[in-house]
Design an enzyme around this catalytic site. Structure first.
Site, short mmCIF file in Angstrom:
data_model
loop_
_atom_site.label_atom_id
_atom_site.label_comp_id
_atom_site.label_asym_id
_atom_site.label_seq_id
_atom_site.Cartn_x
_atom_site.Cartn_y
_atom_site.Cartn_z
N ARG A 282 6.38 0.26 -0.04
CA ARG A 282 6.06 -0.59 -0.91
C ARG A 282 5.41 0.78 -2.24
O ARG A 282 5.10 0.76 -3.73
CB ARG A 282 4.17 -0.86 -0.99
CG ARG A 282 3.47 -1.04 -1.28
CD ARG A 282 2.03 -2.45 -0.80
NE ARG A 282 2.45 -3.26 -0.71
CZ ARG A 282 2.55 -3.47 1.04
NH1 ARG A 282 2.18 -2.81 2.05
NH2 ARG A 282 3.06 -4.92 1.42
N ALA A 283 4.95 2.40 -1.62
CA ALA A 283 4.68 3.45 -3.48
C ALA A 283 5.58 3.17 -4.08
O ALA A 283 5.34 3.58 -5.07
CB ALA A 283 4.21 4.44 -1.62
#
Length: 691
Positions: A282-283
């Site tokens: 997700r980062a």
């Protein structure tokens, strides 16, 4: 453009170019809502809420069907409203973006929606009343003090943020609707941290503090006083600036699709995220979206190194934390090493010619099998070894931490020591999974995960009339039964306000976990203090996960000290514990009496918050004649308060006096050797004895 809020462009830091972290993060997530929202962390009085409320007036209006309470997009055929269906003849109107505030004490019915009581009681119809998540669709959902949000509301937000939909199955109806919103939360870290699952759902995070430069502070005060004196006139002075800012946000939104994220930029984002050892992917996605939004905001058509660097400083700090006791932040030196100093190379041109060729890249001009001339040298940058690994003699240049200053060195017991050496400050080892301690009986405190309680969550155990602490969800069967049991009404049932019944539920509550720790000379053996600190750190981590309030009392020398007043920030407690020295006499009575004072004071503040006292000591009381007797009298006093207590016995060695067990008996407390705080170690010991 009229607004009842403080103008966004009038906030110090949001009135200059480039914007500060707070202003930029709010603007970027407005340009690209797919980033996932913003978490603003900072001390009280730093304009967190002011900036969020001012943002809503800058966003472009949205189109909705007239009479649609769920605000579906008329241009999106995939969105369906429970108020529909809407045909081509339904009028479409434009309205401002909503800023919906979610109170930390909101009920589940208010968030999700519930049965429309008026229609159910007066017309006998089952109708759905939309909740806050439905109202926030295509708008902003703002949660002030988001770290104090109850766990059941956090679960609802996680579900809605992950799926973009809300499903309600209750009270005889079933409703599903779209809920996509820009989640913005503000918090003061001193009041406790955020659950990791919800923390990861925020796309960006910002750490802010009040300015230290006197002129900047004076300007903040000047503008605030001018606004309070004449809000309309103050807003009028910034109207043109607000219009220009709103137009720039709209232009950046339109330009998003034209911004190019090259293969080199995408690879560099992946390198940065890997260097900081973030969990999951997700980062990477959020950093890429933020970099694209930043390029659009700056008027560029291609993502550059500067865009990636700015995006990483906003999207990675809250994702690289490994446990709740790590300090937030980002190592910008490591970030610059990974990014390098050169600008990102352009993508190779597409193959051309009649056949196109099978190889998508050109052959290097020099030699067969020559290395890529555009790539970095093998010996440069962090890509040579494990990303982020330090090389060379750097560890030798790191200064040793300064020794901890002795506490109370002017007291008689410390003056008598001939040596001026600092008191030992043993460090805790890695925390483990501790045993679960609970408060006796059943309480009525705030939702949590420790002790039994009657509240708004859990299994239904009965029904009662509405009132404080008696639940909030309607118990329809018991309501009808109360109306039917009224004599003299004939066969027809008439519902009256006094017939209303709400469900009584048994769940779990949070507690005040108060640590009373012996830091005297009898505890000063480094190995023993390390074991004790590790046990306390493990219990602190358990308190964090169970959403408890924690406090820390230490006693040594001749007095006891409230080292950490009760708070929800276990990070601060862990730091105070790590810095706690040991040495001197053992004023056990003073430690217990200080614990009693803290308990009485916290009961006055919140009578529903039940305390759990954890006394960590070997039971020895020194400090003059009668010290043992005073300690036992203090134990009787604490026991008279009815506080659930656990005595963690730190005594070790072949010769044991068993004084902690005697103290536990006087406190009416559970007695536990420090080695048995570890749940896994205790389980292994039980299995060995059973075998």
């Amino acid at each position: 453009m009229r607004s009842s809020h403080f103008p966004f462009s009038a906030i110090v830091g949001c009135d200059t170019e480039p914007l500060d972290d707070l202003g930029l993060s709010l603007v970027l997530t407005s340009v690209s809502p797919e980033i996932g929202g913003v978490l603003v962390r900072g001390e009280k009085g730093t304009a967190k809420s002011t900036a969020v409320r001012a943002l809503a007036s800058l966003l472009p209006p949205i189109d909705v069907h007239r009479g649609d309470r769920f605000s579906v997009d008329p241009a999106d055929p995939g969105q369906h409203s429970p108020d529909g269906p809407f045909g081509p003849e339904t009028p479409v109107e434009s309205r401002p973006v909503r800023l919906v505030e979610l109170p930390v004490g909101a009920t589940e019915d208010r968030v999700l929606g519930s049965l429309h009581l008026e229609q159910a009681l007066t017309r006998g119809q089952v109708a759905y009343e939309p909740g806050l998540l439905a109202r926030a669709h295509r708008g902003l959902l703002y949660v002030d003090e988001v770290n104090l949000l109850h766990d059941h509301l956090v679960d609802l937000l996680l579900d809605a943020a992950a799926t973009g939909r809300v499903t309600v199955e209750r009270d005889g109806f079933s409703v599903e609707h779209t809920a996509r919103f820009l989640l913005i939360g503000t918090m003061n870290p001193e009041e406790g941290e955020l659950r990791p699952q919800l923390l990861d759902r925020f796309g960006l995070t910002v750490e802010i503090a009040a300015p230290t430069e006197p002129r900047a502070r004076a300007e903040v005060v000047r503008r605030r006083m001018a606004y309070d004196t004449d809000p309309a006139g103050f807003a009028e002075r910034y109207r043109e600036t607000e219009r220009a800012l709103s137009a720039r946000i709209a232009e950046a939104r339109d330009a998003l699709d034209r911004v190019r994220l090259s293969e080199a930029a995408l690879l560099k984002i992946a390198e940065v995220c890997a260097a900081f050892e973030v969990d999951g992917l997700r980062a990477d996605i959020v950093t890429a979206r933020t970099a694209v939004a930043h390029a659009a905001w700056e008027g560029r058509t291609e993502v550059t190194r500067a865009d990636i660097r700015r995006a990483a400083t906003l999207s990675l700090p809250h994702r690289r934390r490994r446990n709740p006791f790590d300090a937030p932040g980002l190592d910008e030196e490591l970030l610059d090493r990974v990014l390098g100093e050169e600008e990102l190379p352009p993508d190779p041109p597409e193959p051309s010619g009649p056949d196109g060729g099978d190889d998508p890249v050109d052959t290097p001009p020099e030699g067969d099998g020559a290395p890529d001339a555009e790539g970095p040298e093998p010996t440069e940058g962090p890509a040579d070894g494990p990303i982020g690994e330090e090389t060379g003699p750097e560890p030798e240049t790191i200064p040793e931490p300064a020794p901890h200053e002795p506490v109370g060195e002017d007291r008689p017991d410390s003056e008598s020591r001939p040596s001026a050496a600092p008191l030992p400050t043993a460090k805790a080892a890695a925390p483990y999974r501790p045993r679960t301690f609970t408060v006796r009986g059943t309480g009525e405190g705030a939702d949590g995960r420790r002790s039994r309680a009657i509240g708004t969550r859990g299994r239904r155990v009965g029904a009662s009339r509405p009132g404080p602490g008696r639940g909030s969800s309607l118990h329809l069967v018991e309501t009808v039964r109360a109306a039917a049991s009224r004599p003299g009404e004939g066969e027809r049932i008439r519902l009256r306000p006094e017939d209303l019944r709400v469900a009584i539920r048994e769940g779990r509550e949070s507690n005040l976990v108060l640590f009373c720790v012996d830091a005297s000379g009898s505890m000063a053996a480094r190995k023993r203090m390390t074991e004790v600190k590790t046990a306390i750190l493990s219990l602190l981590l358990d308190a964090y996960r169970r959403r408890d309030k924690v406090g820390l009392i230490t006693f040594r020398g001749s007095t006891a000290e409230l080292t950490l007043p009760p708070t929800r920030s276990v990070d601060v407690a862990a730091v105070r514990l790590d810095e706690m020295p040991a040495g001197g006499r053992t004023p056990l009575a003073e430690g217990l009496l200080e614990a009693a004072r803290v308990v009485r004071r916290e009961r006055l503040r919140d009578a529903r918050l039940r305390p759990l006292l954890v006394v960590v000591t070997d039971g020895r009381a020194t400090g003059g004649r009668g010290a043992v007797g005073r300690a036992l009298d203090a134990a009787d006093h604490v026991a008279g308060l009815g506080v659930t207590t656990v005595v963690v016995d730190s005594e070790s060695g072949p010769l044991r006096l068993g004084l902690a067990a005697t103290l536990a008996a006087r406190l009416d407390a559970d007695h536990l050797p420090v080695g048995e705080v570890d749940a896994d170690a205790l389980s292994d010991a039980v299995r060995e004895r059973a075998a």
